[in-house]
Design a protein around this motif. Structure first.
Motif, PDB file in Angstrom:
ATOM      1  N   TYR A  12      42.190  13.302  15.506  1.00  0.00           N
ATOM      2  CA  TYR A  12      42.869  14.363  16.240  1.00  0.00           C
ATOM      3  C   TYR A  12      44.295  14.548  15.726  1.00  0.00           C
ATOM      4  CZ  TYR A  12      38.988  13.756  19.471  1.00  0.00           C
ATOM      5  OH  TYR A  12      37.731  13.663  20.015  1.00  0.00           O
ATOM      6  N   VAL A  13      44.754  15.755  15.884  1.00  0.00           N
ATOM      7  CA  VAL A  13      46.146  16.071  15.577  1.00  0.00           C
ATOM      8  C   VAL A  13      47.019  15.812  16.792  1.00  0.00           C
ATOM      9  CG1 VAL A  13      47.720  17.924  14.897  1.00  0.00           C
ATOM     10  CG2 VAL A  13      45.437  17.795  13.891  1.00  0.00           C
ATOM     11  N   LEU A  14      46.481  16.103  17.977  1.00  0.00           N
ATOM     12  CA  LEU A  14      47.216  15.933  19.231  1.00  0.00           C
ATOM     13  C   LEU A  14      46.307  15.296  20.269  1.00  0.00           C
ATOM     14  CD1 LEU A  14      48.757  19.510  19.404  1.00  0.00           C
ATOM     15  CD2 LEU A  14      50.131  17.444  19.217  1.00  0.00           C
ATOM     16  N   SER A  15      46.919  14.551  21.174  1.00  0.00           N
ATOM     17  CA  SER A  15      46.218  14.081  22.368  1.00  0.00           C
ATOM     18  C   SER A  15      47.053  14.490  23.576  1.00  0.00           C
ATOM     19  CB  SER A  15      46.015  12.565  22.341  1.00  0.00           C
ATOM     20  OG  SER A  15      47.247  11.885  22.198  1.00  0.00           O
ATOM     21  N   VAL A  16      46.361  14.887  24.630  1.00  0.00           N
ATOM     22  CA  VAL A  16      47.028  15.430  25.821  1.00  0.00           C
ATOM     23  C   VAL A  16      46.493  14.718  27.050  1.00  0.00           C
ATOM     24  CG1 VAL A  16      47.492  17.488  27.201  1.00  0.00           C
ATOM     25  CG2 VAL A  16      47.280  17.677  24.713  1.00  0.00           C
ATOM     26  N   HIS A  25      50.361  21.908  36.770  1.00  0.00           N
ATOM     27  CA  HIS A  25      49.735  20.803  36.058  1.00  0.00           C
ATOM     28  C   HIS A  25      50.797  20.066  35.252  1.00  0.00           C
ATOM     29  CE1 HIS A  25      46.111  22.631  37.347  1.00  0.00           C
ATOM     30  NE2 HIS A  25      46.037  23.550  36.397  1.00  0.00           N
ATOM     31  N   ALA A  26      50.814  18.730  35.364  1.00  0.00           N
ATOM     32  CA  ALA A  26      51.720  17.904  34.573  1.00  0.00           C
ATOM     33  C   ALA A  26      51.026  17.503  33.271  1.00  0.00           C
ATOM     34  CB  ALA A  26      52.145  16.667  35.358  1.00  0.00           C
ATOM     35  N   LEU A  27      51.740  17.641  32.150  1.00  0.00           N
ATOM     36  CA  LEU A  27      51.155  17.389  30.828  1.00  0.00           C
ATOM     37  C   LEU A  27      51.983  16.380  30.059  1.00  0.00           C
ATOM     38  CD1 LEU A  27      50.545  21.110  29.803  1.00  0.00           C
ATOM     39  CD2 LEU A  27      48.863  19.569  30.779  1.00  0.00           C
ATOM     40  N   CYS A  28      51.297  15.604  29.254  1.00  0.00           N
ATOM     41  CA  CYS A  28      51.938  14.723  28.275  1.00  0.00           C
ATOM     42  C   CYS A  28      51.217  14.915  26.948  1.00  0.00           C
ATOM     43  CB  CYS A  28      51.870  13.264  28.727  1.00  0.00           C
ATOM     44  SG  CYS A  28      52.580  12.104  27.532  1.00  0.00           S
ATOM     45  N   GLN A  29      51.934  15.418  25.938  1.00  0.00           N
ATOM     46  CA  GLN A  29      51.359  15.691  24.622  1.00  0.00           C
ATOM     47  C   GLN A  29      51.909  14.709  23.595  1.00  0.00           C
ATOM     48  OE1 GLN A  29      51.182  20.573  25.303  1.00  0.00           O
ATOM     49  NE2 GLN A  29      52.242  19.702  23.562  1.00  0.00           N
ATOM     50  N   ARG A  30      51.043  14.201  22.753  1.00  0.00           N
ATOM     51  CA  ARG A  30      51.458  13.291  21.684  1.00  0.00           C
ATOM     52  C   ARG A  30      50.985  13.855  20.344  1.00  0.00           C
ATOM     53  NH1 ARG A  30      52.175   7.430  21.387  1.00  0.00           N
ATOM     54  NH2 ARG A  30      51.275   7.261  23.497  1.00  0.00           N
ATOM     55  N   VAL A  31      51.901  13.910  19.395  1.00  0.00           N
ATOM     56  CA  VAL A  31      51.563  14.268  18.019  1.00  0.00           C
ATOM     57  C   VAL A  31      51.182  12.986  17.287  1.00  0.00           C
ATOM     58  CG1 VAL A  31      52.365  15.308  15.876  1.00  0.00           C
ATOM     59  CG2 VAL A  31      53.163  16.208  18.082  1.00  0.00           C
ATOM     60  N   TRP A  32      49.952  12.922  16.786  1.00  0.00           N
ATOM     61  CA  TRP A  32      49.467  11.683  16.196  1.00  0.00           C
ATOM     62  C   TRP A  32      50.158  11.365  14.877  1.00  0.00           C
ATOM     63  CZ3 TRP A  32      43.897   9.699  17.006  1.00  0.00           C
ATOM     64  CH2 TRP A  32      43.594   9.702  18.369  1.00  0.00           C
ATOM     65  N   ASP A  34      53.405  11.433  14.086  1.00  0.00           N
ATOM     66  CA  ASP A  34      54.622  10.637  14.255  1.00  0.00           C
ATOM     67  C   ASP A  34      54.681   9.889  15.580  1.00  0.00           C
ATOM     68  OD1 ASP A  34      55.013  12.704  16.025  1.00  0.00           O
ATOM     69  OD2 ASP A  34      56.641  13.638  14.904  1.00  0.00           O
ATOM     70  N   GLY A  35      53.693  10.082  16.457  1.00  0.00           N
ATOM     71  CA  GLY A  35      53.668   9.370  17.719  1.00  0.00           C
ATOM     72  C   GLY A  35      54.609   9.899  18.780  1.00  0.00           C
ATOM     73  N   GLN A  36      55.273  11.019  18.531  1.00  0.00           N
ATOM     74  CA  GLN A  36      56.218  11.574  19.488  1.00  0.00           C
ATOM     75  C   GLN A  36      55.482  12.220  20.654  1.00  0.00           C
ATOM     76  OE1 GLN A  36      59.614  11.258  19.364  1.00  0.00           O
ATOM     77  NE2 GLN A  36      59.181   9.902  17.622  1.00  0.00           N
ATOM     78  N   LEU A 124      43.865   7.726  26.332  1.00  0.00           N
ATOM     79  CA  LEU A 124      43.252   8.413  25.192  1.00  0.00           C
ATOM     80  C   LEU A 124      43.698   7.812  23.872  1.00  0.00           C
ATOM     81  CD1 LEU A 124      43.314  12.254  25.992  1.00  0.00           C
ATOM     82  CD2 LEU A 124      41.332  10.771  25.840  1.00  0.00           C
ATOM     83  N   TYR A 125      44.990   7.631  23.729  1.00  0.00           N
ATOM     84  CA  TYR A 125      45.563   7.227  22.439  1.00  0.00           C
ATOM     85  C   TYR A 125      45.174   5.790  22.071  1.00  0.00           C
ATOM     86  CZ  TYR A 125      49.023   6.773  18.705  1.00  0.00           C
ATOM     87  OH  TYR A 125      49.646   6.579  17.490  1.00  0.00           O
TER      88      TYR A 125
END
Length: 386
Positions: A12-16, A25-32, A34-36, A124-125
C-alpha cells in the motif's frame, strides 16, 4: 489458525484509520514511504466523504492502493467506501479488537475519537498480516442477504406486536383469545378490527358472525357454532370506560400494525423467492434436509457461491462466530466458544436469528464445550455442552 495473507502480497501507498461518528469522522493517514502520519476530521455527509476520497486518490497516485480500517461493516460510510474497491482495500475491525488494543495503552479507560483513529491505523500498519480484507460477495447474494435480514426484522416486529396485543386482550377482552387459535392470522385481526369490545360483539347477530366467518374462509359449521356459544357465555371483565376506551385505541393501533407487517413480510417473501430462484445454486440449497422456503435462501446467502472460501466446516464456524477455541491455563485445558467472536449483527443471518432467539446475546460470552480432565490432547473428555 486463520489463513493469513502475507504482508508482502499487500503493498500500500497509504494506510488510514477511521473512527466514524454521526456528524464527523476522525482520520489518521500514514504515508508508507516515510512513515509520516496526519490527523484530520471530515464531515459525515456524502459530499465531504467524496471530497476526502478524491484527495486520498490524488495522494495515492494512479496505481497506488490504500488500506482503510474502521469499526464498521455496514452503513452509509461503508457503502460509500465499497464503491472504490478498485484502489481501496477495506479492513472492517471487530470493535472489541480496537477496545482491547486501546486498553493495552490507556489503562485509565480514556477514550477519544482522534486517538482511536490512530490506534486503528497502527493495527493496520503493524499487524496487517493478521487482518483480513473485505471480500465483497456477489451483488445478487448481497441483495438476498439484506432481504432476509429485513424480513426477519419485520417478523420480529410482528411477534412483538402480537405479544403486546395478547397482553392487552387479557386485560379487558379475553374471550377474543379463546375464539381463534392464531392471534396473528387475518381472521383474528379483522375480527378484532370489526368488534374491538365484548359489548360490540354481543350486539352482533349470529347470522352476521356466520357471514363474517364465511367471508374469511372459515366454513366449519361445528366450529362456528362453538364460537357462537362462547360469545353467548362470555362475561365482561369490566365495564369501566376509563379503562376500555384507551385500550381499544391501543388495540386498533396494534391490529393495523400487524396487518401492515403481514403485508410487508409477504412482499419480502415474494422478492426473496424470485431472487433465490434465479441463482444457479438454488436447487442445491433447496435439497438440504429441513431447508424450507425461509431457511434455504438464508443458507445460500451465508455460504455464497465461492466454495473455496469455505472448504472446511471450521471455516463456516469461524465466519459464524461459533468456532471452539482452546483455553489453557496450567493443568486445566478446555475448549470454549470464541472469546471475541464475530459481533451478532455481522454473523450470517440464519445463525444470528437462531442465536438471538436462543438468548445468546453477549458476544463476549464464553461457554465450555469440552472439559479435558487430563492433559490436553487426551482422549478422555467430558462433554458439558452441545
Amino acid at each position: 489458525m486463520n489463513t493469513l495473507i502475507p504482508i508482502r502480497d499487500r503493498k500500500y501507498v497509504l494506510s488510514v484509520g477511521l473512527d466514524w461518528a454521526d456528524q464527523t469522522h476522525a482520520l489518521c493517514q500514514r504515508v508508507w514511504a516515510d512513515g509520516q502520519r496526519q490527523l484530520l476530521q471530515i464531515g459525515a455527509d456524502p459530499a465531504s466523504v467524496e471530497a476526502w476520497l478524491a484527495q486520498l486518490k490524488a495522494l495515492a497516485g494512479p496505481q497506488g492502493r490504500v488500506a482503510i480500517g474502521f469499526e464498521q461493516s455496514r452503513g452509509a460510510l461503508f457503502e460509500m467506501l465499497r464503491t472504490h474497491t478498485d484502489w481501496i482495500d477495506l479492513y472492517p475491525l471487530n470493535p472489541l479488537t480496537v477496545s482491547k488494543y486501546r486498553e493495552a495503552f490507556f489503562t485509565s479507560g480514556a477514550k477519544d475519537d482522534p486517538v482511536d483513529s490512530q490506534l486503528i491505523e497502527e493495527l493496520l500498519y503493524h499487524h496487517l498480516d493478521r487482518l483480513r480484507p473485505y471480500q465483497p460477495p456477489e451483488p445478487e447474494l448481497r441483495e438476498l442477504d439484506l432481504l432476509c435480514q429485513q424480513r426477519r426484522k419485520a417478523v420480529d416486529a410482528a411477534v412483538a406486536c402480537a405479544n403486546e396485543l395478547c397482553s392487552l386482550l387479557k386485560v379487558y377482552y379475553p374471550v377474543a383469545l379463546d375464539l381463534h387459535d392464531e392471534l396473528r392470522c387475518s381472521l383474528s385481526l379483522h375480527f378484532l378490527k370489526r368488534w374491538p369490545t365484548l359489548e360490540q360483539l354481543k350486539k352482533a347477530k349470529p347470522q352476521t358472525l356466520r357471514t363474517f366467518y364465511y367471508q374469511h374462509h372459515s366454513r366449519s359449521q361445528s366450529l362456528i357454532q362453538q364460537r357462537l356459544e362462547k360469545i353467548a357465555r362470555a362475561q365482561a371483565v369490566t365495564d369501566d370506560p376509563a379503562l376500555i376506551r384507551p385500550l381499544v385505541l391501543s388495540l386498533q393501533r396494534l391490529v393495523n400494525q400487524l396487518l401492515s407487517l403481514q403485508a410487508s413480510v409477504a412482499a419480502f417473501d415474494k422478492a426473496i423467492q424470485a431472487l433465490f430462484a434465479k441463482h444457479p445454486d438454488h436447487l442445491l440449497f433447496e435439497s438440504l434436509p429441513g431447508a424450507g422456503p425461509q431457511l434455504a435462501p438464508r443458507l445460500l446467502a451465508a455460504f455464497g457461491s465461492d466454495r473455496a472460501a469455505l472448504s472446511l466446516p471450521s471455516e463456516m464456524q469461524k465466519k459464524s462466530g461459533i468456532a471452539p477455541v482452546l483455553d489453557r491455563s496450567g493443568p486445566e485445558c478446555r475448549q470454549v466458544m470464541e472469546k471475541v467472536p464475530v459481533p451478532l449483527e455481522d454473523r450470517p443471518e440464519h445463525v444470528r436469528h437462531r442465536q438471538y432467539n436462543s438468548g445468546v446475546r453477549d458476544v463476549g460470552e464464553r461457554r465450555p464445550l469440552f472439559t479435558l480432565p487430563q492433559q490436553c490432547g487426551s482422549i478422555a473428555a467430558t462433554r458439558t455442552r452441545s
